[in-house]
Design a protein around this motif. Structure first.
Motif, short mmCIF file in Angstrom:
data_model
loop_
_atom_site.label_atom_id
_atom_site.label_comp_id
_atom_site.label_asym_id
_atom_site.label_seq_id
_atom_site.Cartn_x
_atom_site.Cartn_y
_atom_site.Cartn_z
N TRP A 116 26.22 -58.54 114.26
CA TRP A 116 25.42 -57.48 113.66
C TRP A 116 23.95 -57.84 113.77
O TRP A 116 23.57 -59.00 113.89
CB TRP A 116 25.76 -57.35 112.17
CG TRP A 116 27.13 -56.84 111.91
CD1 TRP A 116 28.27 -57.59 111.82
CD2 TRP A 116 27.51 -55.49 111.72
NE1 TRP A 116 29.34 -56.76 111.58
CE2 TRP A 116 28.90 -55.48 111.50
CE3 TRP A 116 26.81 -54.29 111.69
CZ2 TRP A 116 29.61 -54.30 111.28
CZ3 TRP A 116 27.51 -53.12 111.45
CH2 TRP A 116 28.90 -53.14 111.25
N GLU A 117 23.12 -56.81 113.66
CA GLU A 117 21.70 -56.97 113.44
C GLU A 117 21.37 -56.12 112.22
O GLU A 117 22.09 -55.18 111.90
CB GLU A 117 20.88 -56.52 114.65
CG GLU A 117 21.07 -57.44 115.84
CD GLU A 117 20.22 -57.07 117.04
OE1 GLU A 117 19.49 -57.93 117.52
OE2 GLU A 117 20.32 -55.91 117.49
N LEU A 118 20.30 -56.47 111.55
CA LEU A 118 19.87 -55.75 110.35
C LEU A 118 18.43 -55.33 110.58
O LEU A 118 17.55 -56.17 110.77
CB LEU A 118 19.98 -56.66 109.13
CG LEU A 118 19.65 -56.08 107.78
CD1 LEU A 118 20.60 -54.95 107.40
CD2 LEU A 118 19.71 -57.19 106.72
N ILE A 119 18.19 -54.02 110.63
CA ILE A 119 16.84 -53.51 110.88
C ILE A 119 16.42 -52.64 109.71
O ILE A 119 17.01 -51.59 109.46
CB ILE A 119 16.77 -52.72 112.20
CG1 ILE A 119 17.14 -53.64 113.38
CG2 ILE A 119 15.38 -52.13 112.40
CD1 ILE A 119 17.18 -52.97 114.72
N ALA A 120 15.42 -53.11 108.96
CA ALA A 120 14.90 -52.39 107.79
C ALA A 120 16.03 -52.03 106.83
O ALA A 120 16.07 -50.92 106.31
CB ALA A 120 14.11 -51.17 108.22
N GLY A 121 16.95 -52.96 106.62
CA GLY A 121 18.04 -52.75 105.66
C GLY A 121 19.21 -51.96 106.20
O GLY A 121 20.19 -51.74 105.49
N ILE A 122 19.16 -51.55 107.45
CA ILE A 122 20.24 -50.77 108.06
C ILE A 122 21.02 -51.65 109.02
O ILE A 122 20.46 -52.22 109.97
CB ILE A 122 19.67 -49.54 108.81
CG1 ILE A 122 18.91 -48.65 107.82
CG2 ILE A 122 20.79 -48.77 109.51
CD1 ILE A 122 18.12 -47.55 108.47
N PRO A 123 22.35 -51.79 108.81
CA PRO A 123 23.15 -52.62 109.71
C PRO A 123 23.39 -51.92 111.05
O PRO A 123 23.61 -50.71 111.09
CB PRO A 123 24.47 -52.79 108.95
CG PRO A 123 24.52 -51.65 108.00
CD PRO A 123 23.11 -51.25 107.70
N MET A 124 23.30 -52.70 112.11
CA MET A 124 23.53 -52.18 113.45
C MET A 124 24.54 -53.09 114.14
O MET A 124 24.26 -54.27 114.36
CB MET A 124 22.24 -52.15 114.25
CG MET A 124 21.13 -51.40 113.58
SD MET A 124 20.48 -50.16 114.67
CE MET A 124 19.27 -49.40 113.61
#
Length: 158
Positions: A26-34
């Motif tokens: 996973w990656e986390l961008i501005a609190g949103i999981p991707m």
């Protein structure tokens, strides 16, 4: 809802603490999981491996520098990225990257193109990564960006 009350969307916001408990990539961008692709295609891994090897050879015996593949870069409590290849120098932490790498390489897949070209591009630029390389395996091309006066400038298409 009564008149004058705002309609709110239920948007989940996650932090680094949440991220640590997730399974898979996973990656986390501005609190949103991707979610990242379950597994990279062979060509993607081969290209990333060759780039990693070339960068390792280029740093020689430098004891301050490391070349890593798919290592967490914790930018903030709500943003954690996992670039394909990074060259870091003088990293004080041994659990994750804490400061802007000198070089970041992303090997683009069909599912990651927008993330690499838009979202990560913007983050890498704002975090002042000196060099960002986006590799397009299907086209046998790469774009090299160099940070100049706080803005990525296209240096060349390889």
């Amino acid at each position: 809802m009564g008149q004058g009350m705002a309609h709110e969307k239920a948007i989940e916001y996650y932090s680094y603490t949440d991220y640590l408990h997730w399974e898979g990539k996973w990656e986390l961008i501005a609190g949103i999981p991707m979610a990242m692709s379950p597994s990279s295609v062979i060509n993607h891994q081969a290209i990333a491996g060759k780039i990693l090897n070339e960068l390792m050879n280029s740093i020689g015996d430098c004891e301050k520098c490391l070349v890593l593949g798919e290592e967490d870069w914790k930018i903030g409590n709500d943003t954690v990225l996992k670039p394909d290849v990074v060259l870091i120098c003088d990293e004080p932490n041994d659990q994750y990257i804490t400061k802007a790498p000198e070089i970041i390489v992303e090997v683009v897949s069909q599912s990651s193109a927008k993330r690499d070209e838009v979202f990560k591009f913007s983050i890498y630029e704002s975090e002042k990564v000196p060099y960002y390389i986006i590799v397009y395996p299907g086209d046998c091309k790469a774009k090299l960006y160099r940070l100049e006066n706080g803005i990525f400038q296209t240096r060349r298409l390889l």
